[in-house]
Scaffold this active site. Structure first.
Site, PDB file in Angstrom:
ATOM      1  N   LYS A 136       6.643   5.729   9.053  1.00 58.65           N
ATOM      2  CA  LYS A 136       5.925   6.413  10.135  1.00 58.65           C
ATOM      3  C   LYS A 136       6.614   6.230  11.493  1.00 58.65           C
ATOM      4  O   LYS A 136       7.494   5.377  11.653  1.00 58.65           O
ATOM      5  CB  LYS A 136       4.492   5.895  10.185  1.00 58.65           C
ATOM      6  CG  LYS A 136       3.680   6.216   8.924  1.00 58.65           C
ATOM      7  CD  LYS A 136       2.210   5.870   9.132  1.00 58.65           C
ATOM      8  CE  LYS A 136       1.394   6.187   7.895  1.00 58.65           C
ATOM      9  NZ  LYS A 136      -0.058   5.988   8.139  1.00 58.65           N
ATOM     10  N   TYR A 179      -2.508  15.701   6.081  1.00 61.00           N
ATOM     11  CA  TYR A 179      -3.678  14.808   6.043  1.00 61.00           C
ATOM     12  C   TYR A 179      -4.996  15.588   5.972  1.00 61.00           C
ATOM     13  O   TYR A 179      -6.039  15.060   6.358  1.00 61.00           O
ATOM     14  CB  TYR A 179      -3.670  13.899   7.272  1.00 61.00           C
ATOM     15  CG  TYR A 179      -2.731  12.707   7.144  1.00 61.00           C
ATOM     16  CD1 TYR A 179      -2.961  11.704   6.208  1.00 61.00           C
ATOM     17  CD2 TYR A 179      -1.623  12.568   7.982  1.00 61.00           C
ATOM     18  CE1 TYR A 179      -2.118  10.607   6.093  1.00 61.00           C
ATOM     19  CE2 TYR A 179      -0.775  11.462   7.879  1.00 61.00           C
ATOM     20  CZ  TYR A 179      -1.035  10.488   6.929  1.00 61.00           C
ATOM     21  OH  TYR A 179      -0.206   9.398   6.818  1.00 61.00           O
ATOM     22  N   ASN A 195       0.518   2.072  11.234  1.00 60.60           N
ATOM     23  CA  ASN A 195       0.642   1.115  10.127  1.00 60.60           C
ATOM     24  C   ASN A 195       1.926   1.260   9.316  1.00 60.60           C
ATOM     25  O   ASN A 195       1.955   0.939   8.133  1.00 60.60           O
ATOM     26  CB  ASN A 195      -0.619   1.136   9.251  1.00 60.60           C
ATOM     27  CG  ASN A 195      -0.819   2.437   8.522  1.00 60.60           C
ATOM     28  OD1 ASN A 195      -0.145   3.421   8.807  1.00 60.60           O
ATOM     29  ND2 ASN A 195      -1.746   2.459   7.591  1.00 60.60           N
ATOM     30  N   HIS A 241       3.294   5.078   4.718  1.00 64.60           N
ATOM     31  CA  HIS A 241       2.282   5.757   3.906  1.00 64.60           C
ATOM     32  C   HIS A 241       2.794   5.794   2.476  1.00 64.60           C
ATOM     33  O   HIS A 241       3.997   5.919   2.257  1.00 64.60           O
ATOM     34  CB  HIS A 241       2.075   7.196   4.399  1.00 64.60           C
ATOM     35  CG  HIS A 241       1.328   8.044   3.409  1.00 64.60           C
ATOM     36  ND1 HIS A 241      -0.041   8.050   3.329  1.00 64.60           N
ATOM     37  CD2 HIS A 241       1.765   8.853   2.408  1.00 64.60           C
ATOM     38  CE1 HIS A 241      -0.418   8.851   2.338  1.00 64.60           C
ATOM     39  NE2 HIS A 241       0.663   9.354   1.761  1.00 64.60           N
ATOM     40  N   GLU A 271       1.842  15.643  -2.501  1.00 68.05           N
ATOM     41  CA  GLU A 271       2.549  15.167  -1.307  1.00 68.05           C
ATOM     42  C   GLU A 271       4.060  15.366  -1.427  1.00 68.05           C
ATOM     43  O   GLU A 271       4.721  15.745  -0.454  1.00 68.05           O
ATOM     44  CB  GLU A 271       2.191  13.696  -1.045  1.00 68.05           C
ATOM     45  CG  GLU A 271       0.740  13.546  -0.626  1.00 68.05           C
ATOM     46  CD  GLU A 271       0.282  12.108  -0.391  1.00 68.05           C
ATOM     47  OE1 GLU A 271      -0.883  11.932  -0.004  1.00 68.05           O
ATOM     48  OE2 GLU A 271       1.089  11.170  -0.585  1.00 68.05           O
TER      49      GLU A 271
HETATM   50  P1  CMP Z   1      -2.242   6.358   5.382  1.00 66.52           P
HETATM   51  O1  CMP Z   1      -1.957   5.551   4.181  1.00 66.52           O
HETATM   52  O2  CMP Z   1      -1.130   7.179   5.927  1.00 66.52           O
HETATM   53  O3  CMP Z   1      -3.456   7.336   5.066  1.00 66.52           O
HETATM   54  C1  CMP Z   1      -4.350   7.803   6.046  1.00 66.52           C
HETATM   55  C2  CMP Z   1      -4.150   7.125   7.348  1.00 66.52           C
HETATM   56  O4  CMP Z   1      -5.226   7.203   8.234  1.00 66.52           O
HETATM   57  C3  CMP Z   1      -3.983   5.637   7.114  1.00 66.52           C
HETATM   58  O5  CMP Z   1      -2.740   5.374   6.506  1.00 66.52           O
HETATM   59  C4  CMP Z   1      -4.160   5.081   8.499  1.00 66.52           C
HETATM   60  O6  CMP Z   1      -2.955   5.063   9.238  1.00 66.52           O
HETATM   61  C5  CMP Z   1      -5.111   6.090   9.106  1.00 66.52           C
HETATM   62  N1  CMP Z   1      -6.417   5.487   9.285  1.00 66.52           N
HETATM   63  C6  CMP Z   1      -7.246   5.070   8.346  1.00 66.52           C
HETATM   64  N2  CMP Z   1      -8.366   4.554   8.901  1.00 66.52           N
HETATM   65  C7  CMP Z   1      -8.191   4.643  10.235  1.00 66.52           C
HETATM   66  C8  CMP Z   1      -8.977   4.262  11.340  1.00 66.52           C
HETATM   67  N3  CMP Z   1     -10.171   3.700  11.175  1.00 66.52           N
HETATM   68  N4  CMP Z   1      -8.491   4.500  12.571  1.00 66.52           N
HETATM   69  C9  CMP Z   1      -7.272   5.092  12.726  1.00 66.52           C
HETATM   70  N5  CMP Z   1      -6.480   5.482  11.692  1.00 66.52           N
HETATM   71  C10 CMP Z   1      -6.937   5.243  10.462  1.00 66.52           C
END
Ligand code: CMP
Length: 139
Positions: free
Chosen positions: A11, A51, A114, A117, A128
Site C-alpha cells: 500500500k 473495495y 496498514n 492487502h 482481485e
Molecule cells: P485491507 O486488507 O486492504 O481490506 C480493507 C481495508 O479497510 C483494511 O485492509 C484496512 O486498511 C481498512 N479498514 C478496515 N477497518 C478500518 C477502520 N476501522 N478504519 C479505517 N480503515 C479500515
C-alpha cells in the site's frame, strides 16, 4: 493442499517508506513465488471499484482516499496454501493486534495505513487478480 494464487498489494504508506524490497523478501523467504507484479497509482475510481464490497462501511471514503494517495505495488503470489499463508505473514488488519514478526506488526502505522492487502478466500483472490492483471501478465 494444492498450489494456489492470491492477490497482494503493497500500500501507499509502505511504498512511501521504501519498503517494497523488504516486503517482497518476506514472501520469497517463505518460498512464495511472485508470478506477476507492477507499480501503479490508482485513481480514486479504481480504488472505489476494488473495495466496492466495503462501500457501506464508515471508513470507505478514507480507505479510497488513502489507496489513491500514492503508488502501490500489486502482485500475484503463488504457492502451497498461499491465501492463508499470506494472511498469516501479513498479520491482523489492525497492527495493534498483529503478531510479532508479521508485516503489519513490523511496518504498518494504523488500521487504515496498514502496509499490505491480501485476498481472504479463493473467490476473492480470483476477482482481485482479474481486477488488475490479464492472463498474459501471469508467469
Ligand atoms: P485491507 O486488507 O486492504 O481490506 C480493507 C481495508 O479497510 C483494511 O485492509 C484496512 O486498511 C481498512 N479498514 C478496515 N477497518 C478500518 C477502520 N476501522 N478504519 C479505517 N480503515 C479500515
Amino acid at each position: 493442499m494444492a498450489i494456489q494464487r492470491t492477490f497482494s498489494i503493497i500500500k501507499p504508506d509502505a511504498t512511501k517508506k521504501n519498503l517494497i524490497g523488504k516486503i517482497i523478501a518476506h514472501f520469497e523467504a517463505e518460498g512464495i513465488r511472485i508470478c506477476a507484479m507492477k507499480k501503479i497509482h490508482m485513481t480514486r475510481g479504481q480504488a472505489e471499484g476494488f473495495y466496492a464490497v466495503h462501500s457501506e462501511r464508515p471508513f470507505f471514503g478514507e480507505l479510497c482516499d488513502f489507496m489513491s494517495s500514492g503508488p502501490c505495488v500489486v502482485m500475484v503470489l503463488e504457492g502451497e496454501n498461499v491465501i492463508l499463508r499470506n494472511r498469516e505473514i501479513m498479520g491482523a488488519t489492525n497492527p495493534a493486534d498483529a503478531a510479532e514478526g508479521t508485516l503489519r506488526k513490523l511496518y504498518a502505522d494504523s488500521i487504515g495505513n496498514n502496509a499490505v492487502h491480501g485476498s481472504d478466500a479463493p473467490e476473492t483472490a480470483a476477482v482481485e487478480i482479474n481486477y488488475f492483471f490479464n492472463a498474459f501478465e501471469l508467469h
